[in-house]
Enzyme design. Structure first.
Site, mmCIF file in Angstrom:
data_model
loop_
_atom_site.group_PDB
_atom_site.id
_atom_site.type_symbol
_atom_site.label_atom_id
_atom_site.label_comp_id
_atom_site.label_asym_id
_atom_site.label_seq_id
_atom_site.Cartn_x
_atom_site.Cartn_y
_atom_site.Cartn_z
ATOM 1 N N HIS A 190 -64.377 -100.854 7.164
ATOM 2 C CA HIS A 190 -64.377 -99.855 8.231
ATOM 3 C C HIS A 190 -65.680 -99.060 8.245
ATOM 4 O O HIS A 190 -65.712 -97.928 8.722
ATOM 5 C CB HIS A 190 -63.165 -98.938 8.088
ATOM 6 C CG HIS A 190 -61.879 -99.681 8.195
ATOM 7 N ND1 HIS A 190 -61.357 -100.077 9.392
ATOM 8 C CD2 HIS A 190 -61.046 -100.164 7.249
ATOM 9 C CE1 HIS A 190 -60.245 -100.751 9.167
ATOM 10 N NE2 HIS A 190 -60.035 -100.814 7.888
ATOM 11 N N HIS A 243 -62.596 -110.027 11.409
ATOM 12 C CA HIS A 243 -61.537 -109.052 11.673
ATOM 13 C C HIS A 243 -62.064 -108.003 12.641
ATOM 14 O O HIS A 243 -63.146 -107.464 12.441
ATOM 15 C CB HIS A 243 -61.122 -108.375 10.363
ATOM 16 C CG HIS A 243 -60.146 -107.258 10.541
ATOM 17 N ND1 HIS A 243 -58.824 -107.478 10.833
ATOM 18 C CD2 HIS A 243 -60.308 -105.924 10.477
ATOM 19 C CE1 HIS A 243 -58.212 -106.314 10.937
ATOM 20 N NE2 HIS A 243 -59.090 -105.350 10.726
#
Length: 100
Positions: free
Chosen positions: A46, A68
Site C-alpha cells: 500500500h 493486485h
C-alpha cells in the site's frame, strides 16, 4: 531474478517460490523448473507513488508486473511510471509475463 516485495499469502505461487524449490506446480497442474533467484523484500503493498517509484529507481527491474489492485488505478500507475522512467528500457505489465 524475481523480487517479491511485501506480504504473500500462504497458499500462493509467490509463497512457494520464496523457498526456491527446484520446480513449482503451475495453476494448470503442470510442473516447471524454477530457474531464477528469488529475493523477498519487506515492502508495503500500500505504498504511495513516491515510495514505489523510489523503490523502482533503486531496483531498476527490466519488467514491472503488478498483481493486485483496481484496474483504473493500475492503469494510472502504469502511465506515471512510463512518464517517469521513459529513458529506461523497461517492460510495463508485459502480458506474456502476467499472472492473471
Amino acid at each position: 531474478m524475481c523480487v517479491i516485495p511485501g506480504y504473500v499469502v500462504e497458499v500462493t505461487l509467490a509463497k512457494t517460490i520464496i523457498n526456491e524449490p527446484k520446480e513449482v506446480t503451475l495453476m494448470n497442474g503442470l510442473t516447471a523448473p524454477l530457474n531464477m533467484q528469488v529475493h523477498y523484500i519487506s515492502f508495503s503493498a500500500h505504498a504511495d507513488f513516491a515510495q514505489t517509484s523510489t523503490f523502482l529507481k533503486e531496483l531498476m527491474p527490466p519488467n514491472i508486473i503488478p498483481v493486485h489492485g483496481e484496474a483504473n488505478e493500475m492503469g494510472r500507475l502504469k502511465q506515471k511510471l512510463i512518464t517517469q522512467f521513459a529513458y529506461r528500457n523497461t517492460n510495463y505489465f508485459p502480458k506474456e509475463l502476467s499472472v492473471g
